[in-house]
Scaffold this active site. Structure first.
Site, PDB file in Angstrom:
ATOM      1  N   HIS A 280      -0.900   3.455-136.845  1.00  0.00           N
ATOM      2  CA  HIS A 280      -0.092   4.106-135.829  1.00  0.00           C
ATOM      3  C   HIS A 280       1.375   3.853-136.140  1.00  0.00           C
ATOM      4  O   HIS A 280       1.722   2.763-136.579  1.00  0.00           O
ATOM      5  CB  HIS A 280      -0.435   3.564-134.431  1.00  0.00           C
ATOM      6  N   ASP A 337      -8.226   6.762-131.042  1.00  0.00           N
ATOM      7  CA  ASP A 337      -9.311   7.685-131.340  1.00  0.00           C
ATOM      8  C   ASP A 337     -10.352   7.179-132.322  1.00  0.00           C
ATOM      9  O   ASP A 337     -11.191   7.935-132.789  1.00  0.00           O
ATOM     10  CB  ASP A 337      -8.729   9.034-131.777  1.00  0.00           C
TER      11      ASP A 337
HETATM   12  N1  ACO Z   1      -5.861   4.464-143.951  1.00  0.00           N
HETATM   13  C1  ACO Z   1      -5.391   3.952-145.104  1.00  0.00           C
HETATM   14  N2  ACO Z   1      -4.097   3.678-145.343  1.00  0.00           N
HETATM   15  C2  ACO Z   1      -3.228   3.956-144.364  1.00  0.00           C
HETATM   16  C3  ACO Z   1      -3.643   4.494-143.131  1.00  0.00           C
HETATM   17  C4  ACO Z   1      -5.014   4.754-142.938  1.00  0.00           C
HETATM   18  N3  ACO Z   1      -5.459   5.260-141.801  1.00  0.00           N
HETATM   19  N4  ACO Z   1      -2.566   4.664-142.335  1.00  0.00           N
HETATM   20  C5  ACO Z   1      -1.510   4.245-143.047  1.00  0.00           C
HETATM   21  N5  ACO Z   1      -1.903   3.810-144.272  1.00  0.00           N
HETATM   22  C6  ACO Z   1      -1.061   3.227-145.332  1.00  0.00           C
HETATM   23  C7  ACO Z   1      -0.201   4.285-145.995  1.00  0.00           C
HETATM   24  O1  ACO Z   1      -0.868   4.859-147.090  1.00  0.00           O
HETATM   25  C8  ACO Z   1       1.004   3.483-146.393  1.00  0.00           C
HETATM   26  O2  ACO Z   1       0.653   2.730-147.524  1.00  0.00           O
HETATM   27  P1  ACO Z   1       1.708   2.490-148.738  1.00  0.00           P
HETATM   28  O3  ACO Z   1       2.824   1.701-148.146  1.00  0.00           O
HETATM   29  O4  ACO Z   1       0.921   1.792-149.786  1.00  0.00           O
HETATM   30  O5  ACO Z   1       2.140   3.872-149.162  1.00  0.00           O
HETATM   31  C9  ACO Z   1       1.180   2.501-145.244  1.00  0.00           C
HETATM   32  O6  ACO Z   1      -0.132   2.352-144.701  1.00  0.00           O
HETATM   33  C10 ACO Z   1       2.129   2.973-144.157  1.00  0.00           C
HETATM   34  O7  ACO Z   1       1.643   4.210-143.637  1.00  0.00           O
HETATM   35  P2  ACO Z   1       2.536   5.452-143.262  1.00  0.00           P
HETATM   36  O8  ACO Z   1       1.777   6.691-143.583  1.00  0.00           O
HETATM   37  O9  ACO Z   1       3.918   5.305-143.851  1.00  0.00           O
HETATM   38  O10 ACO Z   1       2.655   5.252-141.692  1.00  0.00           O
HETATM   39  P3  ACO Z   1       3.119   6.337-140.647  1.00  0.00           P
HETATM   40  O11 ACO Z   1       3.671   5.587-139.505  1.00  0.00           O
HETATM   41  O12 ACO Z   1       3.978   7.360-141.294  1.00  0.00           O
HETATM   42  O13 ACO Z   1       1.760   7.090-140.240  1.00  0.00           O
HETATM   43  C11 ACO Z   1      -0.276   7.600-139.135  1.00  0.00           C
HETATM   44  C12 ACO Z   1       1.049   6.817-139.084  1.00  0.00           C
HETATM   45  C13 ACO Z   1       0.010   9.084-139.396  1.00  0.00           C
HETATM   46  C14 ACO Z   1      -0.985   7.461-137.792  1.00  0.00           C
HETATM   47  C15 ACO Z   1      -1.154   7.019-140.276  1.00  0.00           C
HETATM   48  O14 ACO Z   1      -1.449   5.670-140.009  1.00  0.00           O
HETATM   49  C16 ACO Z   1      -2.444   7.806-140.492  1.00  0.00           C
HETATM   50  O15 ACO Z   1      -2.431   8.798-141.218  1.00  0.00           O
HETATM   51  N6  ACO Z   1      -3.591   7.371-139.854  1.00  0.00           N
HETATM   52  C17 ACO Z   1      -4.844   8.099-139.939  1.00  0.00           C
HETATM   53  C18 ACO Z   1      -4.831   9.301-139.012  1.00  0.00           C
HETATM   54  C19 ACO Z   1      -4.951   8.902-137.562  1.00  0.00           C
HETATM   55  O16 ACO Z   1      -5.810   8.137-137.158  1.00  0.00           O
HETATM   56  N7  ACO Z   1      -4.060   9.510-136.734  1.00  0.00           N
HETATM   57  C20 ACO Z   1      -4.068   9.283-135.299  1.00  0.00           C
HETATM   58  C21 ACO Z   1      -2.812   8.616-134.873  1.00  0.00           C
HETATM   59  S1  ACO Z   1      -2.871   8.168-133.191  1.00  0.00           S
HETATM   60  C22 ACO Z   1      -2.850   9.580-132.362  1.00  0.00           C
HETATM   61  O17 ACO Z   1      -2.182  10.556-132.620  1.00  0.00           O
HETATM   62  C23 ACO Z   1      -3.699   9.593-131.249  1.00  0.00           C
END
Ligand code: ACO
Length: 402
Positions: A280, A337
């Site tokens: 998140h 979720d």
């Molecule tokens: N699985 C694996 N790796 C992840 C995940 C994940 N779910 N989420 C983040 N990471 C990793 C990224 O690859 C990144 O790694 P790196 O530094 O090696 O490149 C690091 O963690 C930071 O992640 P970002 O993508 O920069 O974080 P951001 O804050 O931009 O994204 C998000 C947040 C979109 C929620 C992300 O965690 C994600 O895609 N999660 C999965 C989708 C999800 O569950 N979305 C629901 C969000 S809550 C909602 O809307 C109700």
């Protein structure tokens, strides 16, 4: 704080912040989040207390008007919503034009946008009475539209709302009932769904809410602004995650992956695989909503008889991730979720309806933000700047010389 944007604008500087990781777009008094401490409060009230004691309709009132309603206010609010649940008959026919296999999210956002065409007496964003009317119409009609989108997808006849039922009961009946057949609302399901809607009701400046604000900042009407929010919500990185989680769990089961293999795939970023329902932007400790849902999943699935195998896979994934250096270093925890889909499925909803349920929950938050923005004398059209990286200048070439 300092209005850095204003300060920099006078100096000719522009800040670059992709994804608005650190840029506030507005002041707001609706929802408070402390991501480090895992705190979420609506208008100051902790989410844990609201989930346990309140109702979705009461929380909607709280978010939109700023205070918990008195018994009288709640009755008047509930009654107004009850009287607006019907859809215009012409709008009902709108559903016939969609292919049966259409995803219900574009059907929902199109029908919500179409409210601008059917209810033209409540479009003026500067008329408080019209804004109030469009607020009530949205709260009342979105569940009817959502149920119709479902009925369309399964090829079953629509049911008119039964206004002796409350909002959530009515939605369940219109979704799962049949015309001229009695439908008994299961109070366990209705209560659990009401609680999940509360958990989704607002989350400050998330992607869909920011979209609602941006669209609304041009003085676009409330219906069309909310339709924009629904489209933003559909993406799997936002509200679409609840559908994506269940598909991920089913994929693991079908392929016969071990949890270890799947986690390895995620860590190696193979084919861009992510652990859906994890991570998140704001929560770096845990998502307080996820803790409530996880607790509820155990009791609700025990009562409704859910898919235990998928629940076991989800729990094993969570355990593996929470003890793995990759997830610990990146502060990745289950979000709201990760477990909701398992509950929705046990209630009888198909996977494609999950994000529609999220939209139903988030609606009062979107409305509250749109109204807060319009009540702000400092309202300005949203218009981000850019850092241009293209050609500086070049001469046009005739077609024959290219
Ligand atoms: N699985 C694996 N790796 C992840 C995940 C994940 N779910 N989420 C983040 N990471 C990793 C990224 O690859 C990144 O790694 P790196 O530094 O090696 O490149 C690091 O963690 C930071 O992640 P970002 O993508 O920069 O974080 P951001 O804050 O931009 O994204 C998000 C947040 C979109 C929620 C992300 O965690 C994600 O895609 N999660 C999965 C989708 C999800 O569950 N979305 C629901 C969000 S809550 C909602 O809307 C109700």
């Amino acid at each position: 704080g300092i209005d850095l944007g204003k300060l920099l604008a006078t100096t000719g500087y522009t800040t670059l912040d992709p994804g608005f990781v650190n840029t506030a777009s507005t002041k707001s008094a609706i929802t408070y989040i402390d991501g480090e401490a895992g705190i979420l409060r609506y208008r100051g009230y902790p989410i844990e207390q609201l989930a346990e004691h309140s109702t979705f309709i009461e929380v909607s009132y709280l978010l939109i008007y700023g205070e918990l309603p008195t018994a009288e206010q709640l009755e008047a609010f509930t009654d107004k919503i009850r009287r607006h649940t019907l859809l215009h008959e012409d709008l009902k026919r709108f559903f016939d034009g969609f292919p049966r296999n259409a995803h219900p999210m574009p059907v929902l956002s199109s029908a919500i946008n179409a409210l601008s065409a059917y209810y033209q007496d409540s479009l003026n964003p500067d008329d408080p009475e019209q804004v109030e009317l469009s607020t009530i119409r949205l709260l009342a009609k979105l569940p009817t539209i959502a149920a119709y989108a479902y009925k369309k997808s399964v090829g079953q006849p629509f049911l008119y709302p039964d206004n002796s039922l409350n909002l959530v009961e009515n939605f369940l009946r219109m979704t799962f009932g049949f015309p001229a057949e009695p439908y008994e609302v299961d109070p366990e399901i209705s209560k659990a769904l009401d609680m999940l809607l509360i958990l989704h009701a607002d989350h400050e400046q998330n992607c869909s809410t920011s979209t609602v604000r941006l669209v609304g900042s041009s003085d676009a009407n409330l219906f069309t602004s909310i339709s924009g929010g629904i489209n933003a919500l559909w993406g799997p990185l936002h509200g679409g995650a609840n559908q994506a989680v269940l598909e991920m769990l089913e994929g693991i089961r079908e392929r016969g992956d071990t949890v270890e293999d799947f986690v390895k795939k995620v860590k190696n970023k193979e084919d861009g695989v992510k652990l859906m329902g994890f991570g998140h932007r704001v929560y770096r400790n845990y998502d307080p909503r996820a803790a409530i849902v996880k607790k509820a999943a155990d009791t609700i699935l025990a009562k409704l008889g859910g898919d235990d195998e998928l629940l076991e896979i989800a729990k094993a994934l969570e355990e593996a991730a929470l003890t793995d250096e990759y997830f610990i270093a990146r502060k990745l925890y289950p979000n709201v979720d990760f477990y909701t889909g398992l509950i929705y499925r046990a209630m009888g909803f198909p996977t494609r309806m999950f994000t529609v349920l999220f939209a139903m929950g988030r609606l009062p938050g979107w409305i509250a933000h749109w109204r807060e923005m319009h009540n702000d004398a400092a309202l300005k059209i949203g218009r981000p700047r850019q850092i241009y990286t293209g050609y500086t200048e070049r001469d046009y070439k005739e077609l024959t010389t290219r």
